[in-house]
Design a protein around this motif. Structure first.
Motif, PDB file in Angstrom:
ATOM      1  N   LEU A   2       0.827  -1.204   0.000  1.00 46.04           N
ATOM      2  CA  LEU A   2       0.000   0.000   0.000  1.00 46.04           C
ATOM      3  C   LEU A   2       0.866   1.262   0.000  1.00 46.04           C
ATOM      4  O   LEU A   2       0.530   2.250  -0.658  1.00 46.04           O
TER       5      LEU A   2
ATOM      6  N   LEU B 198      -7.398   4.192  -0.884  1.00 48.04           N
ATOM      7  CA  LEU B 198      -7.083   2.822  -1.277  1.00 48.04           C
ATOM      8  C   LEU B 198      -6.885   2.733  -2.786  1.00 48.04           C
ATOM      9  O   LEU B 198      -7.627   3.356  -3.548  1.00 48.04           O
TER      10      LEU B 198
ATOM     11  N   ALA C 195      -7.210  -2.728  -4.600  1.00 51.05           N
ATOM     12  CA  ALA C 195      -7.049  -3.159  -3.213  1.00 51.05           C
ATOM     13  C   ALA C 195      -8.367  -3.708  -2.674  1.00 51.05           C
ATOM     14  O   ALA C 195      -9.444  -3.483  -3.229  1.00 51.05           O
TER      15      ALA C 195
ATOM     16  N   HIS D  40      -6.184  -2.864   5.334  1.00 54.43           N
ATOM     17  CA  HIS D  40      -6.823  -1.980   4.351  1.00 54.43           C
ATOM     18  C   HIS D  40      -7.752  -0.981   5.029  1.00 54.43           C
ATOM     19  O   HIS D  40      -7.881   0.167   4.574  1.00 54.43           O
TER      20      HIS D  40
END
Length: 284
Positions: free
Chosen positions: A146, A155, A159, A236
């Motif tokens: 990331l 994001l 993802a 995430h």
């Protein structure tokens, strides 16, 4: 840890695969070593088993505490001026304190279980150590990917959004799914090695039998599967709300790993007790 990361880069090894578990292991080893050494020193200073000893040094403990209190503002100033630690100084307290609370719940479970099953104590560090290290590797790899794609708060398009599909997490064709499968494949061989070591050293109070191995390994596998799935969502989610997963997700995941490992281990010993001859040696 800086040396480990630099050496990993020079050997063309991904630091995410080695630095995090080594940091956790060295942290435990360093903590226990310092705790044992300082405790022995202070116990001796107050007279040990002879509290009326004329050469007691009762001033030593207050001096050590005062020294750390004096040094604390200095470390705060140094951390504040360092751009790499400035953010952690202000935002790193919440996950660490919450992780301590979660791990403490696991400690309460262990304290309750060890009174009935003495053999559980020797397996608790193993199941928690393996699970925590494996999920830390996955979380670190997810966080690094990331960081390569952007900054916290947004994001990438490809993802994971929200709770991922378990089939995609464990059986997908992506890089992170393959990593999950590799980490899962390491669980059973790793635990078998530790089980053999415990049996060889005659540690604990539990006989290693086939049924014990099956139930114990099932608990260990379930723990790691839950942690790896949780890591995909948590990393995430932390990134989406603007938090660095390296600072927030890993403490939570390792603490939940301790809680899950201790809880599942207690359930495993209870199952073994119920299907066995109902004595302290649940593996017999």
């Amino acid at each position: 840890m800086v040396a480990v990361i630099i050496l990993s880069r020079k050997c063309n090894i991904n630091p995410d695969n080695v630095a995090t578990p080594i940091a956790a292991s060295l942290g435990d080893l360093t903590t226990l070593t310092l705790l044992a050494s300082i405790s022995a020193l202070l116990f001796k200073a107050i007279g040990g088993e002879n509290p009326e000893h004329p050469e007691r040094q009762e001033w030593l403990a207050p001096v050590i505490i005062s020294l750390f209190l004096v040094l604390t503002p200095i470390w705060i100033v140094i951390s504040h001026k360092n751009k790499y630690t400035h953010e952690v100084l202000y935002t790193g307290w919440t996950p660490v304190i919450c992780a301590m609370v979660i791990s403490s719940i696991g400690g309460l479970i262990l304290d309750s279980a060890v009174s009935s099953y003495h053999g559980i104590a020797v397996f608790q560090p193993v199941i928690n150590g393996v699970g925590g290290n494996l999920v830390a590797v996955q979380a670190s790899r997810l966080s690094t990917s990331l960081h390569k794609a952007g900054k916290p708060g947004t994001l990438p398009e490809n993802a994971q959004h929200g709770c991922g599909n378990p089939l995609t997490t464990f059986c997908g064709k992506g890089l992170h799914s393959r990593t999950v499968r590799v980490l899962l494949f390491m669980v059973i061989p790793g635990h078998l090695i530790f089980m053999y070591t415990i049996h060889f050293m005659n540690a604990g109070h539990t006989t290693i039998t086939l049924i014990f191995a099956v139930v114990y390994l099932s608990a260990a596998m379930l723990q790691v599967m839950l942690l790896l799935y949780l890591a995909g969502w948590m990393v995430h989610h932390m990134w989406k709300i603007g938090d660095d997963p390296d600072n927030f997700a890993i403490p939570y995941l390792t603490a939940v790993g301790d809680l899950l490992g201790t809880g599942l281990l207690a359930i495993a010993f209870q199952i073994l007790y119920m299907v066995g001859d109902k004595d302290a040696d649940v593996g017999d």
